[in-house]
Design a protein around this motif. Sequence first.
Motif, mmCIF file in Angstrom:
data_model
loop_
_atom_site.group_PDB
_atom_site.id
_atom_site.type_symbol
_atom_site.label_atom_id
_atom_site.label_comp_id
_atom_site.label_asym_id
_atom_site.label_seq_id
_atom_site.Cartn_x
_atom_site.Cartn_y
_atom_site.Cartn_z
ATOM 1 N N PRO A 158 0.790 -1.238 0.000
ATOM 2 C CA PRO A 158 0.000 0.000 0.000
ATOM 3 C C PRO A 158 0.820 1.284 0.000
ATOM 4 N N LEU A 159 2.072 1.245 0.475
ATOM 5 C CA LEU A 159 2.888 2.466 0.519
ATOM 6 C C LEU A 159 3.628 2.748 -0.784
ATOM 7 N N PHE A 160 3.575 1.816 -1.735
ATOM 8 C CA PHE A 160 4.393 1.959 -2.941
ATOM 9 C C PHE A 160 4.079 3.235 -3.718
ATOM 10 N N SER A 161 2.809 3.535 -3.911
ATOM 11 C CA SER A 161 2.469 4.707 -4.733
ATOM 12 C C SER A 161 3.013 5.987 -4.115
ATOM 13 N N ASP A 162 2.975 6.095 -2.798
ATOM 14 C CA ASP A 162 3.532 7.274 -2.124
ATOM 15 C C ASP A 162 5.044 7.302 -2.281
ATOM 16 N N VAL A 194 12.862 -2.598 -8.946
ATOM 17 C CA VAL A 194 12.433 -2.117 -7.637
ATOM 18 C C VAL A 194 12.563 -3.248 -6.626
ATOM 19 N N PHE A 195 13.314 -3.019 -5.577
ATOM 20 C CA PHE A 195 13.323 -3.891 -4.409
ATOM 21 C C PHE A 195 12.324 -3.330 -3.412
ATOM 22 N N ILE A 196 11.539 -4.203 -2.816
ATOM 23 C CA ILE A 196 10.446 -3.699 -1.991
ATOM 24 C C ILE A 196 10.192 -4.596 -0.785
ATOM 25 N N LYS A 197 9.697 -3.984 0.281
ATOM 26 C CA LYS A 197 9.082 -4.666 1.416
ATOM 27 C C LYS A 197 8.003 -3.727 1.922
ATOM 28 N N PRO A 198 7.168 -4.161 2.856
ATOM 29 C CA PRO A 198 5.997 -3.350 3.205
ATOM 30 C C PRO A 198 6.290 -1.893 3.543
ATOM 31 N N ASP A 199 7.418 -1.624 4.201
ATOM 32 C CA ASP A 199 7.693 -0.254 4.627
ATOM 33 C C ASP A 199 8.856 0.396 3.874
ATOM 34 N N SER A 200 9.303 -0.211 2.775
ATOM 35 C CA SER A 200 10.489 0.311 2.096
ATOM 36 C C SER A 200 10.442 0.028 0.599
ATOM 37 N N THR A 201 10.843 1.016 -0.192
ATOM 38 C CA THR A 201 10.950 0.886 -1.643
ATOM 39 C C THR A 201 12.327 1.363 -2.059
ATOM 40 N N LYS A 202 13.054 0.535 -2.793
ATOM 41 C CA LYS A 202 14.393 0.886 -3.264
ATOM 42 C C LYS A 202 14.459 0.706 -4.779
ATOM 43 N N VAL A 203 14.787 1.766 -5.481
ATOM 44 C CA VAL A 203 14.918 1.719 -6.934
ATOM 45 C C VAL A 203 16.361 1.368 -7.288
ATOM 46 N N ILE A 204 16.537 0.377 -8.150
ATOM 47 C CA ILE A 204 17.870 -0.104 -8.507
ATOM 48 C C ILE A 204 18.072 -0.013 -10.028
ATOM 49 N N ASP A 205 19.263 -0.375 -10.483
ATOM 50 C CA ASP A 205 19.601 -0.572 -11.900
ATOM 51 C C ASP A 205 19.345 0.638 -12.807
ATOM 52 N N PRO A 206 19.870 1.817 -12.478
ATOM 53 C CA PRO A 206 19.670 2.971 -13.368
ATOM 54 C C PRO A 206 20.732 3.086 -14.462
ATOM 55 N N GLU A 207 21.200 1.954 -14.984
ATOM 56 C CA GLU A 207 22.288 2.006 -15.969
ATOM 57 C C GLU A 207 21.840 2.577 -17.311
ATOM 58 N N PHE A 208 20.525 2.618 -17.573
ATOM 59 C CA PHE A 208 20.005 3.232 -18.789
ATOM 60 C C PHE A 208 19.826 4.747 -18.621
ATOM 61 N N ALA A 209 20.272 5.289 -17.510
ATOM 62 C CA ALA A 209 20.036 6.694 -17.199
ATOM 63 C C ALA A 209 20.662 7.631 -18.236
ATOM 64 N N ILE A 245 -2.284 2.245 -9.456
ATOM 65 C CA ILE A 245 -2.130 2.899 -10.761
ATOM 66 C C ILE A 245 -2.732 4.304 -10.722
ATOM 67 N N ILE A 246 -3.915 4.408 -10.184
ATOM 68 C CA ILE A 246 -4.572 5.720 -10.083
ATOM 69 C C ILE A 246 -3.739 6.670 -9.230
ATOM 70 N N GLU A 247 -3.256 6.181 -8.104
ATOM 71 C CA GLU A 247 -2.488 7.033 -7.192
ATOM 72 C C GLU A 247 -1.150 7.452 -7.770
ATOM 73 N N VAL A 248 -0.500 6.583 -8.553
ATOM 74 C CA VAL A 248 0.782 6.967 -9.148
ATOM 75 C C VAL A 248 0.599 8.205 -10.024
ATOM 76 N N VAL A 249 -0.451 8.225 -10.812
ATOM 77 C CA VAL A 249 -0.709 9.394 -11.660
ATOM 78 C C VAL A 249 -1.074 10.607 -10.813
ATOM 79 N N ASP A 250 -2.024 10.445 -9.930
ATOM 80 C CA ASP A 250 -2.568 11.595 -9.206
ATOM 81 C C ASP A 250 -1.604 12.130 -8.142
#
Length: 409
Positions: free
Chosen positions: A135-139, A241-256, A300-305
């Motif tokens: 549930p915390l992912f969109s935030d 994305v590495f994830i657990k209920p209270d944590s989101t970590k974005v990885i692999d930005p080699e295409f940056a 999906i809705i929350e990611v946009v809004d």
Amino acid sequence: MTVKDFRTAYFTMSEEDVTDYVKTELNYFKEDAELSCKEIGDGNLNYVFLVKDERNNESVIIKQAGPVARISDEFKVSPDRNRIESEILKLQGKLAEGFVPEVYHYDPVMNCMAMEDLSDHTIMREALINKETFPLFSDHITTFLVNTLLLTSDVVMNHKEKKELVKDFINPDLCEISEDLVFTEPFYNCTRNDVFPEIKSFVEREIWNDEELKLEASKLKFDFMTNAQSLIHGDLHTGSVFIKPDSTKVIDPEFAFYGPAGYDVGNVIANLIFAYINGVVTMEEGDSKEHFTGFLEKTIIEVVDLFKEKFNTVWDKCAKDHMAESPGFKEYYLNSILENTAGITGCELIRRTVGLAHVKDLTGIENNEQRARAEKVCLAIGKSLILARANMKSGIQYAETAHTIIEEF
């Protein structure tokens, strides 16, 4: 293995080599460490190793970039992508603190880096295939997106400093992969495409033979190639994305590289749609299905809004360019990102379905009839979003588009 071997010339390391490398080149583990090493990477490009000190329960990740992509020897890719990844992770760590792994060391000779082990997290794609919810992912992800995209743009940055970053993160080899696999090959009968036989005629009719769709995809491709708007991640799917209920970590930005901001937002949304469609076609009716698909629809809705809401807040606080203060310009700028977001969502849905690089959300569906339905739905949603992207301004529109197309199939 001697120190000199690691410091004079590049070679692709084995598990044994990585263990020796950590012992001789890194000052990370205690002297009495009992090290074990295992290759854990299953990506398309790199070699990823988990090195653990069994005695003291400490660990580190070693990621090495090779001169060719693991997915295919046809892709010759500069190992400099490892430098780009290490530098952008450090920058993103400042802009969006807590949302990326910590980088400990970068080695330009061996084209590798040492970074935080996230073994207590799960790869998000795998978690979603297992029908887990977050549930915390969109935030979390919208904070990451707004901070990394808006704060690296000309709206906020000194223009000369921003141009220096454009130069530092030029990434032609990996951009070429995106230009080919995302914006070109999926839209014609390319020999590198990998189409599920059950949907071949559908793809020919709805994708390859649609000239209007090709025109709009061409516009998106050249925007990707020429719009140096923000420092984008460039490959922000649920496998990054590495994830657990209270944590989101974005990885692999080699295409940056510096590209259109909507590319990252669209990739996030598209890969949430893959998971959503997987749930729609594979799960039996009942509370579990309603809970899982409801979570994804809401996300999906929350990611946009939430992206829109936070974007406006950060703009009002951080925008520095005088002309950015012109009445109506913020709205124009944000609307252009939203339009691009919808188009990129569509391209990602199409290319991951019929192109060279697939997603397990679809290929893991064992029932051929269910898989064919899921892939047709994803293609139809993708096509609709590309063609109607100028009108896609809110999260609910994505949900409504998906609902309408699901009913047709």
